[in-house]
Design a protein around this motif. Sequence first.
Motif, PDB file in Angstrom:
ATOM      1  N   TYR A   1       0.807  -1.233   0.000  1.00  0.00           N
ATOM      2  CA  TYR A   1       0.000   0.000   0.000  1.00  0.00           C
ATOM      3  C   TYR A   1       0.835   1.276   0.000  1.00  0.00           C
ATOM      4  O   TYR A   1       0.274   2.372  -0.099  1.00  0.00           O
ATOM      5  CB  TYR A   1      -0.939  -0.010   1.215  1.00  0.00           C
ATOM      6  CG  TYR A   1      -1.916  -1.160   1.163  1.00  0.00           C
ATOM      7  CD1 TYR A   1      -2.987  -1.147   0.274  1.00  0.00           C
ATOM      8  CD2 TYR A   1      -1.741  -2.286   1.961  1.00  0.00           C
ATOM      9  CE1 TYR A   1      -3.856  -2.226   0.189  1.00  0.00           C
ATOM     10  CE2 TYR A   1      -2.611  -3.360   1.890  1.00  0.00           C
ATOM     11  CZ  TYR A   1      -3.660  -3.329   0.995  1.00  0.00           C
ATOM     12  OH  TYR A   1      -4.520  -4.398   0.908  1.00  0.00           O
ATOM     13  N   ALA A   2       2.140   1.137   0.097  1.00  0.00           N
ATOM     14  CA  ALA A   2       3.006   2.314   0.136  1.00  0.00           C
ATOM     15  C   ALA A   2       2.911   3.110  -1.163  1.00  0.00           C
ATOM     16  O   ALA A   2       3.031   2.555  -2.257  1.00  0.00           O
ATOM     17  CB  ALA A   2       4.450   1.882   0.375  1.00  0.00           C
ATOM     18  N   GLY A   3       2.684   4.396  -1.030  1.00  0.00           N
ATOM     19  CA  GLY A   3       2.668   5.267  -2.200  1.00  0.00           C
ATOM     20  C   GLY A   3       1.477   5.088  -3.113  1.00  0.00           C
ATOM     21  O   GLY A   3       1.470   5.602  -4.238  1.00  0.00           O
ATOM     22  N   LEU A   4       0.453   4.372  -2.646  1.00  0.00           N
ATOM     23  CA  LEU A   4      -0.738   4.164  -3.460  1.00  0.00           C
ATOM     24  C   LEU A   4      -1.560   5.454  -3.480  1.00  0.00           C
ATOM     25  O   LEU A   4      -2.086   5.890  -2.459  1.00  0.00           O
ATOM     26  CB  LEU A   4      -1.554   3.008  -2.888  1.00  0.00           C
ATOM     27  CG  LEU A   4      -2.675   2.430  -3.744  1.00  0.00           C
ATOM     28  CD1 LEU A   4      -2.127   1.865  -5.043  1.00  0.00           C
ATOM     29  CD2 LEU A   4      -3.428   1.351  -2.967  1.00  0.00           C
ATOM     30  N   GLU A   5      -1.657   6.068  -4.637  1.00  0.00           N
ATOM     31  CA  GLU A   5      -2.311   7.376  -4.758  1.00  0.00           C
ATOM     32  C   GLU A   5      -3.792   7.294  -4.412  1.00  0.00           C
ATOM     33  O   GLU A   5      -4.506   6.396  -4.866  1.00  0.00           O
ATOM     34  CB  GLU A   5      -2.135   7.906  -6.183  1.00  0.00           C
ATOM     35  CG  GLU A   5      -2.651   9.323  -6.376  1.00  0.00           C
ATOM     36  CD  GLU A   5      -2.395   9.854  -7.773  1.00  0.00           C
ATOM     37  OE1 GLU A   5      -2.899  10.951  -8.082  1.00  0.00           O
ATOM     38  OE2 GLU A   5      -1.702   9.173  -8.550  1.00  0.00           O
ATOM     39  N   GLY A   6      -4.247   8.226  -3.607  1.00  0.00           N
ATOM     40  CA  GLY A   6      -5.657   8.306  -3.251  1.00  0.00           C
ATOM     41  C   GLY A   6      -6.121   7.207  -2.309  1.00  0.00           C
ATOM     42  O   GLY A   6      -7.321   6.982  -2.160  1.00  0.00           O
ATOM     43  N   SER A   7      -5.186   6.551  -1.638  1.00  0.00           N
ATOM     44  CA  SER A   7      -5.537   5.415  -0.797  1.00  0.00           C
ATOM     45  C   SER A   7      -6.087   5.854   0.555  1.00  0.00           C
ATOM     46  O   SER A   7      -5.615   6.812   1.157  1.00  0.00           O
ATOM     47  CB  SER A   7      -4.309   4.529  -0.581  1.00  0.00           C
ATOM     48  OG  SER A   7      -4.592   3.490   0.335  1.00  0.00           O
ATOM     49  N   PHE A   8      -7.085   5.095   1.033  1.00  0.00           N
ATOM     50  CA  PHE A   8      -7.610   5.286   2.379  1.00  0.00           C
ATOM     51  C   PHE A   8      -7.141   4.161   3.306  1.00  0.00           C
ATOM     52  O   PHE A   8      -7.559   4.088   4.451  1.00  0.00           O
ATOM     53  CB  PHE A   8      -9.143   5.313   2.347  1.00  0.00           C
ATOM     54  CG  PHE A   8      -9.715   6.595   1.788  1.00  0.00           C
ATOM     55  CD1 PHE A   8      -9.961   7.677   2.619  1.00  0.00           C
ATOM     56  CD2 PHE A   8      -9.998   6.716   0.437  1.00  0.00           C
ATOM     57  CE1 PHE A   8     -10.490   8.860   2.110  1.00  0.00           C
ATOM     58  CE2 PHE A   8     -10.531   7.890  -0.081  1.00  0.00           C
ATOM     59  CZ  PHE A   8     -10.774   8.964   0.754  1.00  0.00           C
ATOM     60  N   VAL A   9      -6.304   3.269   2.793  1.00  0.00           N
ATOM     61  CA  VAL A   9      -5.795   2.146   3.579  1.00  0.00           C
ATOM     62  C   VAL A   9      -4.422   2.496   4.129  1.00  0.00           C
ATOM     63  O   VAL A   9      -3.544   2.939   3.382  1.00  0.00           O
ATOM     64  CB  VAL A   9      -5.700   0.867   2.720  1.00  0.00           C
ATOM     65  CG1 VAL A   9      -5.099  -0.278   3.531  1.00  0.00           C
ATOM     66  CG2 VAL A   9      -7.079   0.469   2.195  1.00  0.00           C
TER      67      VAL A   9
END
Length: 316
Positions: A235-243
């Motif tokens: 999940y690192a650097g995942l754009e627009g992530s809420f996790v």
Amino acid sequence: MVAKVFIDGEAGTTGLQIRERLAGRRDIELLSIPTERRKDIAARAELLNAADVAILCLPDDAAKESVSLITNNTTKVIDASTAHRVAEGWAYGFAEMTRDQAGIIADAKRVCNPGCWPQGPIAMLRPLVEAGLLPADFPITVNGVTGYSGGGRAMIEDYVGKGEDAPEFMPYGLTLKHKHLPEMQKYAELSRVPLFMPAVGNFSQGMLVAVPLQLGILGSVPKATQLHAAIADYYAGLEGSFVEVAPLADLERTGELDPESYNNTNRMRLHVFANDDKAQAILVAVYDNLGKGASGAAVQNLNLMLGVDAATSLAA
């Protein structure tokens, strides 16, 4: 451009929550059906075909009926029921599930909103399966507790009506046929059906889902650091992530595992707890069953389909 959005089933728990999140948006025109015409098929068909996006907050059969009433090639659909969760031609609406899932949702005409229960296990298990730390046929057990709002209006009225006499903790799904199992298995990339025991707690909303792992049965046993790194890197650097992933910590207990921690937000926080000496681990996800688990996810998917910032009108 103002997008026309019709919430078919806006009077239900999920529909009301979505409408509340969309209220005041200048980029959206909410189409609404008069109360007395909600069961009028012709009236529903008219609004379904007039909408740029239709959000279905209905029982499965009614959701299938709504899809069949759409006769144009332009109306996009977000289905919050279980009717199309594993159906061909439908994009799964967990935007953080893969690196390209948000793009798949943005380009889709048909999106199935995820169930509240599967999202946590999928978020924690899929990275481990893809990293090769867990085999697809690993025997998975999933436990958890959710607020009574997850049971819809009937359960809400029952719990509120009973007051202090309502059960504090009530396991269900004891026939081991829970309707969320197919999507949990498919999108976590498991080859065998998980053993799942959900429960309802005497609180309105919020949820906590735990996946205990007996790692000692594996030929190559992953360490706590490996499990945590695989999930965190995913999940690192995942754009627009809420996790988000909590730091790896050796804790006996923590107040962060409160199922109500992220109520009224779209956040999901993942935890890894492990004992390397015993070759055991517990993965825990905390999120709002009405937020990331339902209405928040639907609004996030709607934003992606409309080409606006995924976080628009969503609290993080």
